[in-house]
Enzyme design. Structure first.
Site, PDB file in Angstrom:
ATOM      1  N   GLY C  16       7.710  15.064 -24.649  1.00 31.92           N
ATOM      2  CA  GLY C  16       9.130  14.766 -24.764  1.00 31.92           C
ATOM      3  C   GLY C  16       9.398  13.537 -23.930  1.00 31.92           C
ATOM      4  O   GLY C  16       8.602  13.179 -23.077  1.00 31.92           O
ATOM      5  N   CYS C  17      10.510  12.846 -24.156  1.00 41.52           N
ATOM      6  CA  CYS C  17      10.662  11.582 -23.480  1.00 41.52           C
ATOM      7  C   CYS C  17      12.093  11.109 -23.434  1.00 41.52           C
ATOM      8  O   CYS C  17      12.954  11.575 -24.162  1.00 41.52           O
ATOM      9  CB  CYS C  17       9.896  10.477 -24.206  1.00 41.52           C
ATOM     10  SG  CYS C  17       8.252  10.920 -24.646  1.00 41.52           S
ATOM     11  N   GLY C  18      12.313  10.124 -22.545  1.00 39.15           N
ATOM     12  CA  GLY C  18      13.539   9.348 -22.566  1.00 39.15           C
ATOM     13  C   GLY C  18      13.167   7.920 -22.905  1.00 39.15           C
ATOM     14  O   GLY C  18      12.150   7.413 -22.445  1.00 39.15           O
ATOM     15  N   ARG C  45      14.495  13.919 -18.431  1.00 34.17           N
ATOM     16  CA  ARG C  45      13.708  13.827 -19.660  1.00 34.17           C
ATOM     17  C   ARG C  45      12.241  13.501 -19.375  1.00 34.17           C
ATOM     18  O   ARG C  45      11.452  13.357 -20.294  1.00 34.17           O
ATOM     19  CB  ARG C  45      14.284  12.763 -20.601  1.00 34.17           C
ATOM     20  CG  ARG C  45      15.752  12.928 -20.888  1.00 34.17           C
ATOM     21  CD  ARG C  45      16.209  12.010 -21.994  1.00 34.17           C
ATOM     22  NE  ARG C  45      15.692  12.468 -23.273  1.00 34.17           N
ATOM     23  CZ  ARG C  45      16.284  13.380 -24.035  1.00 34.17           C
ATOM     24  NH1 ARG C  45      17.425  13.916 -23.660  1.00 34.17           N
ATOM     25  NH2 ARG C  45      15.750  13.749 -25.170  1.00 34.17           N
ATOM     26  N   HIS C 187      10.349   3.531 -21.041  1.00 32.05           N
ATOM     27  CA  HIS C 187       9.962   4.860 -21.491  1.00 32.05           C
ATOM     28  C   HIS C 187       9.678   5.753 -20.295  1.00 32.05           C
ATOM     29  O   HIS C 187       9.018   5.341 -19.348  1.00 32.05           O
ATOM     30  CB  HIS C 187       8.693   4.744 -22.338  1.00 32.05           C
ATOM     31  CG  HIS C 187       8.275   6.017 -22.979  1.00 32.05           C
ATOM     32  ND1 HIS C 187       7.353   6.854 -22.419  1.00 32.05           N
ATOM     33  CD2 HIS C 187       8.663   6.604 -24.143  1.00 32.05           C
ATOM     34  CE1 HIS C 187       7.182   7.906 -23.222  1.00 32.05           C
ATOM     35  NE2 HIS C 187       7.975   7.774 -24.267  1.00 32.05           N
TER      36      HIS C 187
END
Lengths: 147, 506, 365
Positions: C16-18, C45, C187
């Protein structure tokens, strides 16, 4: 009215319609009992006609202009107002067989089970679908309203 | 020595308490197993004639009949099994090639049962097909590697000309079964079901009966080695043309429809004299090499003015991948591959059971090969040969097939109990027969309904499985072998199938 | 030879990521401070196991040269790589990528950058390859065949800075406040297992493409095989790599616009296509049937950049968050609106792009 239609191209000649008709018009309405425990043997109200590979089940057509109604001397043969079916009031029938004589399809027969009366298809009154239709394995008999 | 020594395969158990001697069984059995004795008011059964089709069992109104395997046993012997002994006995009797129907029934590995599917958990949401769109639509046919666009006043247009594509609402087609091998009612059922379900059926090498022209948009017309029933209108009538080179049940073998089956209608449809044997040669005698195939492909394209996709059907044999590649390069728009478990109306048993390879390995080999050569886009792959359920179908697509051909499953939907006696022409279910007493037993309205139900049921199941994987369009599964894992397979199997073993992550 | 399996290098890890992207459409350059602040807002995140940045316009003095950022595990890897590079390129300049001591960051690799000029090589002539094709081949060769070496970015006048750690610490480690660029993307990663290798962090880059991506691609298996058809080898096991190659293939090689690429990667449903007028319906159907294997299925929000463009895109049913905003010449794209408002408190317009609807910022100069 809803009528029974025959589709001879799909009739396999298995006669299951006949068997189920017999059971439906037996005293017990149970297949094994009807065949093995009821005397005289109950009668089916339809016949299966066969010639070569062609076959079809035939039962009263409930004609619009039914000769049996005209011919009946006691008024036992009558048309049901609700369904339009041609039925025989067995209490009034005296077994004169005039109906058998005039029926163009030959689908009225003598009842051999008890009282001397005419025996014919009653569209399985009380059933949603006549049993011959319901039990035909190939849908060669259908019960429907055609316009 | 006794003349006949093969014991009956089945025995009929009749419960006399239940038997009402209504004689439905007597009237219905085309093998004359059941007979009525009016003197004793009894029905007797001659089990030696029973093929195990279960038609009597299904119709018996009191459930008095049970068809069982004959428990009579031979001395246990891993080598000289009952099957082996019986086969030898039959051959000693007849001196002939043993015949059979349907697909290979030998216990070769079924790889589908050793392949497991993936599902999403946490990191990727699964999709509920009852609430979200789930797309199975598939286009078959040659596609360019890229498209070029042109801009016009009313938005972008496409400069690249795409050949005709076959549109399928579900990636399942009905495989080739000829009118002749199956009854007209069976053909009508397939044609109507394909039309209703938005897919295609295949004429086989039986020509196209005049009553079936109206289903042309959902028909693949076949051109096989006997060229039966092939003429201009026939080619024009279908949505696509398939050149049949081979068939999974009998690779390298031609076909033979015995003269007794060539009725007036069949003679007209196949364009051969009534009552003559219809012999399809083993090879096409105008195709002895790949360049000859190319000529036939383009002859058919010319004949139909390049409006119809032309495909080629081959049996899955050892060299299937290079052959498929050659076919694509010869100009075919789709390649149909039929695995060893593919069915037939009649084949020598020894061929059916010993020639060819399982479809799973063939799909993997062909898809990989076409990708390696960079020509995968040029043709679609249709896989056939023993597809039993929706999970077989979805696994085939994940291995790399565009769509799947089913035939045995379609017959079973119409009543077939896989008794393997199609070649006798006595099919009690009215499918593999031309006997007018029998063909009327398949009411095409029922046949159509049941086939449509089957396709619907499988499609719904495919949607459920796709949704579970977090995928909402079938093209994202096609060739997506990451979604498959092998269980109980050797390293070589895994390598050939191009999948990882179960337990291994991405 | 036995070697420890490393996530993203040897197997795939869902994460999962921002993500954030900021662009000045007039090409005016600004420092890495803003993007660092923005991505740091979305600490929830990420889990400290990966962060990175891509910056465009940061090497104006070397803008004619291919700039390779390299990760080396060993000195030997460096020697091997340089030997290979020298065959095809003239090295204009090489230097370690400057870093600062940051307590939270444990450096694991030698970080090096090269400014390269392609030699006129016979291979190029013979195989009719473009300069870009040759650069891709070089990157593929190094990443696949040279043990312990990894090309992080390979564009002109741009670079990617990434590692294991929270994005804020990564930014301090690489001293991004000292660089100025007109596009920045960032990221922050939340991988589902431990990651020891810096190459696995995002952005992922090839040529001047950079991709930051939040998602897991269910169609990975087929996208990867489809790309192999066109000579792209997914050497890493990241979904992001697939995304980058798809953009390169469709935009650079097939010359399709970002709007058309969006229709391929996040294709509209057949049901919607059926409702369109004839010509459009045919356009959309053809696109889907030809490019079916390039459809990216599964949840994703992605910010892709090249030297002239910043693009944000969601999957076809929008299973991951993505917000966009504009203010004067600036375009902002981020996982969360808070990340935008942190650096642009009152944008002219803020909106949540619909599923499959691309947000495109273009350089106007």
């Amino acid at each position: 009215m809803k009528r029974i239609y025959i589709r001879e191209e799909y009739c396999m000649g298995c006669r299951l319609c006949e068997i189920h008709c017999l059971v439906q018009h037996s005293k017990s309405r149970e297949i094994i009992k009807a065949y093995k425990g009821e005397y005289p043997k109950p009668q089916p109200r339809l016949i299966v006609e066969e010639k070569g590979y062609l076959s079809f089940a035939l039962q009263c057509r409930h004609c619009e202009d039914a000769p049996c109604l005209e011919a009946c001397i006691t008024g036992a043969m009558y048309r049901d107002r609700e369904t339009g079916a041609v039925l025989c009031d067995e209490d009034r029938c005296v077994g004169c067989w005039m109906c058998i004589m005039v029926c163009p399809f030959g689908v009225i027969s003598r009842n051999l089970e008890g009282k001397k009366v005419a025996s014919k298809c009653d569209l399985c009154m009380g059933e949603e679908t006549p049993v011959c239709v319901r039990n035909c394995p190939n849908e060669a008999i259908v019960y429907e309203e055609k316009t | 020595m006794a003349k006949k020594t093969v014991p009956s395969e089945f025995i009929i158990e009749r419960d006399d308490e239940k038997c009402i001697t209504c004689q439905v069984c007597c009237r219905m059995c085309s093998n004359d197993v059941h007979t009525y004795d009016p003197e004793l008011d009894e029905v007797n059964s001659d089990s030696t004639k029973c093929v195990g089709c279960h038609f009597c069992e299904m119709l018996c109104p009191t459930g008095a009949i049970t068809v069982k395997r004959n428990p009579s046993e031979f001395k246990i012997n891993a080598n000289w099994t009952a099957r082996v002994i019986n086969d030898i006995t039959k051959q000693a009797e007849t001196g002939g090639v043993l015949l059979t129907g349907m697909g290979c029934d030998r216990p070769y590995p079924i790889y589908w049962d050793h392949i497991l599917l993936n599902a999403s958990q946490v990191t990727n949401p699964s999709i509920d097909p009852l609430r979200e769109p789930m797309e199975l639509r598939t286009y078959l046919g040659r596609k360019p590697d890229r498209i070029e666009l042109e801009s016009s006043d009313d938005g972008p247009g496409i400069k690249t000309q795409l050949g005709t594509q076959l549109k399928l609402e579900t990636p399942i087609l009905f495989s080739a079964m000829s009118y002749g091998s199956i009854s007209l009612n069976a053909c009508i059922s397939l044609a109507r079901a394909a039309t209703e379900a938005g897919t295609l059926y295949n004429t086989g090498e039986g020509g196209l009966h005049r009553d079936l022209y109206k289903y042309g948009q959902n028909t693949i017309v076949q051109v096989a080695s006997g060229r039966f029933g092939v003429h201009k209108e026939y080619l024009e009538a279908g949505a696509a043309i398939e050149i049949k080179i081979g068939q999974g049940a009998k690779p390298g073998i031609g076909g033979h429809l015995p003269g007794e089956k060539v009725s007036e209608e069949i003679s007209q449809t196949r364009m051969i004299p009534e009552g003559t044997d219809a012999l399809s040669p083993a090879p096409h005698h105008d195709i002895y090499s790949i360049e000859d195939l190319r000529q036939l492909i383009f002859a058919l394209k010319e004949a139909t003015r390049y409006r119809k996709p032309v495909g080629v059907k081959i049996a899955a044999v050892h060299n299937v991948a290079p052959i498929a590649s050659g076919i694509v390069r010869a100009g075919a728009d789709f390649v149909a591959i039929d695995g060893i478990r593919g069915g037939t109306g009649a084949a020598p048993t020894v061929i059916r059971d010993n020639v060819g390879i399982p479809i799973e390995l063939a799909i993997a080999a062909v898809d990989s090969r076409l990708r390696e050569e960079g020509i995968r886009n040029q043709a679609s792959i249709i896989a056939g040969g023993g597809f039993r359920n929706s999970s077989d179908v979805i696994k085939a697509i994940a291995l790399g097939a565009d769509a799947v051909y089913i035939a045995t499953a379609a017959l079973v939907a119409m009543g077939c109990h896989v008794c393997q006696k199609c070649y006798t022409g006595k099919c009690n279910w009215g499918i593999a027969t031309q006997d007018p007493y029998l063909t009327k037993r398949l009411n095409p309205e029922i046949g159509t309904r049941r086939l449509v139900n089957l396709l619907r049921a499988w499609s719904l199941e495919i949607k459920e499985m796709l949704g579970g994987m977090g995928i909402n369009a079938i093209e994202s599964l096609r060739g997506n072998r990451e979604q498959l894992r092998g269980v109980g397979l050797t390293d070589t199997d895994l390598k050939l199938l191009g999948i990882k073993p179960a337990g291994e992550a991405w | 030879m036995s070697r420890e399996l490393v996530a993203d290098r040897d197997y795939r890890v869902p994460a999962g990521c921002g993500i954030v992207g900021v662009m000045n459409q007039k090409g005016e350059r600004f420092s890495g401070e803003a993007i660092t602040k923005s991505i740091a807002t979305m600490r929830e995140r990420t889990n400290g196991l990966g962060g990175g940045f891509a910056a465009y316009g940061i090497y104006p003095d070397f803008k004619e040269f291919w700039c390779f950022h390299l990760l080396y595990d060993t000195q030997q890897a460096k020697l091997d790589t340089e030997e290979w590079l020298k065959v095809y390129y003239r090295i204009e300049k090489e230097e370690p990528i400057p870093t600062a001591d940051v307590e939270a960051i444990e450096p694991r690799h030698h970080l090096w950058r090269y400014f390269l000029e392609l030699r006129n090589h016979t291979e190029k002539e013979e195989l009719k390859l473009t300069e870009e094709d040759l650069v891709i081949n070089t990157v593929m060769k190094v990443n696949r065949d040279i043990e312990g070496a990894f090309v992080v970015s390979s564009g002109k006048n741009m670079g990617i800075f990434k590692g294991v750690g929270y994005p804020k610490d990564i930014a301090r480690f690489y001293q991004l406040d000292r660089y100025e660029g007109y596009i920045w993307t960032a990221h922050g990663r939340f991988p589902t297992n431990t990651v020891g290798w810096w190459g696995g962090a995002h952005p992922f880059g090839i040529l001047d493409w950079s991709v930051v991506h939040n998602g897991e691609i269910s169609s990975y298996g087929i996208n990867k095989r489809y790309l192999q058809n066109f000579g792209y080898h997914c050497t890493l096991f990241t979904d992001t790599e697939v995304m980058a190659y798809l953009f390169d293939l469709l935009v650079r090689k097939h010359r399709l616009s970002f709007e058309v690429v969006a229709l391929i990667l996040a294709a509209p449903f057949w049901e919607e296509i059926e409702r369109l007028p004839d010509k459009e319906r045919q356009f959309y159907s053809t696109l889907r049937s030809v490019y079916g294997s390039a459809l990216v299925n599964g949840p994703f929000a992605v910010v892709v950049a090249n030297s002239r463009t910043l693009v944000g895109l969601n999957d076809r049913i929008k299973l991951r968050p993505l917000v966009a905003a504009v203010k004067d010449d600036f375009v902002y794209i981020a996982s969360e609106e808070s990340a935008i408002r942190e650096i642009c408190p009152s944008p002219d317009r803020v909106w949540a792009p619909k599923a499959g609807e691309p947000v495109v910022g273009r350089l106007s100069v």
